[in-house]
Write an enzyme that holds these catalytic residues in place. Structure first.
Site, PDB file in Angstrom:
ATOM      1  N   GLU A   1      87.285 -33.133  12.171  1.00 41.48           N
ATOM      2  CA  GLU A   1      86.042 -32.649  12.667  1.00 41.48           C
ATOM      3  C   GLU A   1      85.193 -31.471  11.647  1.00 41.48           C
ATOM      4  OE1 GLU A   1      86.404 -33.587  15.941  1.00 41.48           O
ATOM      5  OE2 GLU A   1      88.380 -33.952  15.583  1.00 41.48           O
TER       6      GLU A   1
ATOM      7  N   LYS B   1      92.518 -39.857  -1.407  1.00 40.23           N
ATOM      8  CA  LYS B   1      91.758 -40.976  -1.334  1.00 40.23           C
ATOM      9  C   LYS B   1      91.130 -41.165   0.405  1.00 40.23           C
ATOM     10  CE  LYS B   1      92.985 -45.358  -2.457  1.00 40.23           C
ATOM     11  NZ  LYS B   1      92.958 -46.597  -3.347  1.00 40.23           N
TER      12      LYS B   1
ATOM     13  N   LYS C   1      95.716 -28.347   7.607  1.00 37.69           N
ATOM     14  CA  LYS C   1      94.796 -27.700   8.516  1.00 37.69           C
ATOM     15  C   LYS C   1      93.981 -28.583   9.550  1.00 37.69           C
ATOM     16  CE  LYS C   1      93.034 -24.189   6.137  1.00 37.69           C
ATOM     17  NZ  LYS C   1      92.421 -22.842   6.113  1.00 37.69           N
TER      18      LYS C   1
END
Ligand code: FES
Ligand code: FES
Lengths: 212, 746
Positions: free
Chosen positions: B713, B641, B709
């Site tokens: 961005e 979510k 990971k």
């Protein structure tokens, strides 16, 4: 355009200052006329300053979240700054101070308004609801529940304004489609970009049929 | 100790609602300007009205006399900040150079530079008095025009000093090897400066609790970094400075640097000996707290006729200030994304008389991806190839820059999922040929990547008498839902229900953690949460005695107020007994986690691909993004979510970058014309289409033991070119200057 307001001998900037100087002088003069003795003392304690400050304040009655307030406020104080800085109701947010972002949205007599564009003294006798007054005790308003469920926020800063606006959007009858919601919620900016989740939350509340 | 991987996740992967959701929807979450301290007073900044020169005189008398004013501070009467005089430390991140020293001397470096601060008992009075400060300048000619100064771009000092710096010139294969290819293109791409504009205005309350003890409630992304910076400024031991940032109302990078207004408030608090609140105005958010720098880029590309890249040359010049060298990784994606044998990159910066930029979401990578991914689309068009097919033909399964294997890379899965969901098959090869009434319809895609970074962090874990666990770390949460993710990780690590776990952050007295930036918080702090929970269980194991001896940490559970063993239901130790063994104390550990040596062997990146469907009005040039699909290979998704929300937010931020955002400079004054949210458009509800999110959700345990990971961005990197490419597909018009406003399309 109201040219007559542009009086070159009294620049608008100095207006407040002039009035204040007048008030201060009057208060000192009054003190002088009554009891010349303590004038020096009065000046030292900056009483003239305090008297002038008192003159500058305007009485104001407000009902905020069901609580009655009798206040003295400066006429230039916005409803937003009154809430945040004087009453410590900081749930209402300042995102721009110019009516451009909606973070400061509250309900005044049930209508959504940008509290940054509203002088507090103009709301005398009115009923103000802020985000702090939306839930009923521990029971969250359905819109608050829906925002949590649909993750209608990230940083949470625009959220009180979005929720107040969303409740009004449904009450106004402007939540009949996704497109309509997006249009009528466009005064509330969310820089985190939670928009689709906010729309989903509003649709759920609208279609859920609960009383908003 | 070898890192324990996160096993057997029940909480991780769940769509758990945010742990701080209730506080945020009730207005109870406290942001930095909202602490009610006794005797608090208000400060308002006065900014310079020239962009360069000196202050000849500054008349503060009227302001000082104004009602309620406690102090007016300028360079003339400001107390000395000890750290300002000290020799600058050029190795300090994030920038080389000297951050602006507020009220240090009479020099002006940019327009609206803070030159005075007025402190008064109320906000209204401080604001009024600030308007009474009168300043005379000795102005000097300023340079704010990027184009006119482009030739002055220079190699950043960090690259000159360090041959290993990624900011150095890079050549793989032949320099400018693209030239030998049969099919070539060359194009320039520009975008204007963009402002982070978080909804919360930059705010600070500065409070000297003693002459040598400072507490700040500050809107920052790094509480420890801020603590270090202010301790150094004021020559104090670090522990004498406390930084609180419990809630941060968005930041997108602008909380990664300490700005002049913060020190102005600290000085004001020192002078008045009162807690001082300073909240910037929206205009000031444009002039003194960082921005994505205006950037010029040139991409030259060569390919064979069957769609194999021969070479790419990517040059970039980014703007910085005259006093700090701000750099970002704008050409990185070009070096590693495609299997081109010849790649050359050049990165330069250009100092102008404007304040210092700072990383803005996706930072340089988003800037660079606009140029690279637009050029890829242009080349595909030249070759008459589907741009998705062109990318697949140049896909690489090892990192061509570092010659290392990827830790994981599931980009092809993202391509496939995204193409299906957007309906890529509807895309016409011939631009401008799909039309619905007056609207031209187009489809575009853009790829993004960002390093799967991981730093060092510590977490304290405390098992309390009521069976709940408290975790603390000096990270922050600017919106992604850090606390929620940490609770989920801890729940699985401890075998404990999430509602029994509390994660506290945003306080410099907590165990150290890096800034929240570079998509690395879960990789870094999440790993430390896992390590602390593991150590806590090992400690309990010892206290629990023989029944638990030899059990692996992932076999131990904490449910039901007792220590248990997954493999043996009979083994139980009550919390009360464990505490007794611990002298009746809370059972506590503080554990550090840091990246291992896999980083040397593998190349670690998150990947994303964004697909956009746009409609462009044939007569007015109005662009509507009607649908977006954002797909990410970001490792394990801790919370579907909140991670989905990050992706959606990035996509919408990217719409702003592509279509709306650009700060326009009036070079006559060196001041932005766009200075508030009416002039500088950010996406609103009406601009935001439905965004469908797809996660590959496969763990990368080489990056960290949870397998994450990073998302923040890649959520925006590649979005702007996806939209620009879709507009080309819709109209046949290639716009290489952001934002793509209607005037550029008619
Ligand atoms: S603060 Fe009122 S609209 Fe932005
Ligand atoms: S949740 Fe951050 S601005 Fe809307």
């Amino acid at each position: 355009m109201a040219q007559e307001n542009l009086n070159p001998t009294a620049p608008a900037d100095d207006h407040d200052e002039a009035r204040r100087t007048f008030l201060k002088q009057t208060s000192v003069l009054t003190a002088l006329a009554l009891t010349p003795g303590p004038v020096v003392q009065a000046a030292a304690a900056q009483w003239d300053e305090k008297v002038a400050a008192a003159f500058e304040k305007v009485p104001l009655k407000l009902d905020i979240n069901g609580k009655k307030y009798r206040l003295q406020v400066e006429p230039r104080t916005t409803l937003l700054d009154l809430l945040r800085e004087q009453l410590h109701l900081t749930g209402t947010k300042k995102g721009c101070d110019y009516g451009q972002c909606g973070a400061c949205t509250v309900h005044v007599d049930g209508q959504r308004v940008n509290s940054c564009l509203t002088l507090a003294v103009m709301q005398d006798g009115r009923k103000v609801t802020t985000i702090e007054g939306l839930a009923e005790g521990d029971k969250l308003h359905p819109m608050q529940e829906a925002f949590i469920k649909h993750d209608g926020f990230q940083c949470g800063y625009c959220t009180p304004g979005q929720i107040m606006s969303a409740v009004a959007c449904i009450r106004e009858g402007h939540a009949n489609s996704e497109g309509e919601i997006r249009e009528y919620m466009s005064g509330n900016i969310c820089r985190c970009g939670a928009y689709p989740n906010i729309v989903a939350a509003i649709q759920e509340v609208k279609n859920g049929g609960q009383k908003v | 100790m070898k890192e324990q991987l996160l096993q057997d996740g029940k909480a991780v992967g769940d769509r758990m609602s945010r742990v701080d959701g209730r506080l945020k929807v009730t207005g109870a979450a406290t942001y930095s300007a909202e602490y009610a301290l006794p005797n608090l007073v208000h400060a308002v900044l006065v900014g310079s009205t020239i962009a360069k020169g000196r202050i000849r005189s500054i008349d503060t008398k009227a302001a000082e006399r104004a009602p309620g004013v406690l102090a007016v501070i300028t360079h003339v009467n400001s107390p000395k900040v000890p750290g300002f005089a000290a020799k600058q430390n050029p190795d300090e991140p994030p920038t080389i150079g000297q951050p602006l020293r507020v009220f240090y001397d009479d020099k002006i470096y940019f327009n609206d530079q803070p030159i005075a601060v007025v402190v008064a008992d109320t906000l209204e009075r401080a604001r009024y008095a600030a308007g009474l400060v009168k300043t005379q300048y000795a102005a000097e000619p300023h340079q704010t025009n990027f184009e006119a100064n482009k030739a002055r771009g220079f190699l950043p000092t960090q690259a000159k000093r360090n041959p290993k710096s990624p900011q150095n010139d890079y050549d793989r294969g032949q320099k400018d090897g693209y030239q030998s290819a049969p099919v070539k293109l060359e194009a320039e791409y520009v975008h204007e400066s963009e402002m982070h504009n978080p909804m919360e205005l930059q705010s600070i309350i500065a409070h000297w609790e003693a002459p040598d003890r400072l507490t700040v409630y500050d809107k920052v992304q790094a509480v420890k970094g801020t603590q270090r910076a202010f301790a150094k400024d004021w020559a104090l031991p670090e522990e004498n400075v406390k930084v609180i940032a419990t809630f941060v109302g968005g930041a997108f990078g602008n909380g990664l640097h300490n700005w002049p207004h913060e020190t102005a408030a600290i000085i004001a608090a020192k002078v008045t000996n009162r807690p001082v609140k300073l909240v910037l105005t929206r205009e000031q958010m444009f002039t003194m707290v960082g921005y994505r720098p205006k950037t010029w880029q040139r991409v030259a590309m060569g390919a064979t006729r069957d769609g194999k890249l021969v070479g790419i040359t990517h040059e970039c010049i980014g703007q910085t200030s005259s006093y700090e060298e701000f750099t970002e990784s704008s050409v990185q994606q070009t070096r590693m994304m495609y299997a081109a044998p010849n790649v050359s990159t050049r990165y330069r910066i250009l100092g102008l008389d404007i304040s210092t930029p700072i990383w803005m979401r996706g930072p340089g990578e988003a800037t660079g991806a606009f140029a690279l991914e637009s050029a890829i689309d242009e080349m595909a068009h030249l070759l008459n190839l589907d741009p998705l097919e062109f990318r697949l033909r140049n896909h690489t399964d090892t990192d061509p820059e570092k010659n290392k294997p990827w830790s994981t890379k599931y980009l092809k899965e993202c391509f496939q999922a995204g193409a299906e969901r957007i309906g890529w098959s509807k895309r016409r090869m011939q631009p401008g040929t799909l039309r619905e009434g007056d609207w031209l319809v187009g489809y575009g895609m853009g790829v993004g990547t960002f390093g799967a970074n991981r730093g060092v962090a510590k977490v304290r874990a405390v098992l309390r008498a009521d069976g709940s666990v408290l975790l603390q770390s000096a990270t922050t949460d600017i919106g992604p839902g850090t606390g929620t993710a940490m609770v989920q990780i801890a729940a699985d690590a401890l075998g404990l229900s999430p509602d029994k776990i509390r994660f506290e952050l945003g306080n410099s007295t907590f165990p150290t953690a890096p800034s929240q930036g570079g998509s690395s918080t879960v990789n870094t702090v999440g790993s430390a949460v896992l390590a602390a929970c593991t150590e806590l269980k090992q400690k309990l194991q010892q206290l629990g005695g023989a029944a638990f001896a030899g059990a692996a940490p992932d076999q131990l559970t904490l449910a039901g107020g007792q220590l248990g063993l997954r493999t043996n239901a009979a083994a139980k130790a009550s919390l009360a007994d464990l505490r007794k063994q611990n002298n009746g104390q809370d059972i506590e550990v503080t554990t550090e986690a840091k990246p291992g040596d896999a980083r040397q062997k593998y190349s670690m990146y998150s990947f994303s691909v964004h697909f956009a469907e746009v409609r462009v009005h044939a007569l007015t040039g109005e662009v509507r993004v009607t649908k977006m699909v954002s797909c990410a290979d970001a490792g394990t998704i801790v919370n579907q979510k909140t991670a989905g929300s990050q992706m959606i937010g990035g996509a919408i931020g990217g719409i702003g970058m592509a279509l709306h955002e650009g700060a326009l400079m009036d070079d006559r004054f060196g001041r932005y014309v766009t200075k508030d949210l009416a002039d500088y458009h950010v996406p609103v509800h009406a601009d935001a289409p439905p965004v469908e999110v797809f996660f590959v959700n496969k763990p990368d345990t080489l990056v960290d033991p949870i397998g994450t990971k990073g998302i923040g961005e890649i959520a925006i990197i590649g979005v702007a070119p996806a939209i620009a490419n879709a507009i080309f597909n819709a109209t046949g018009k290639r716009v290489r200057e952001l934002p793509i406003t209607p005037d550029k399309l008619i």
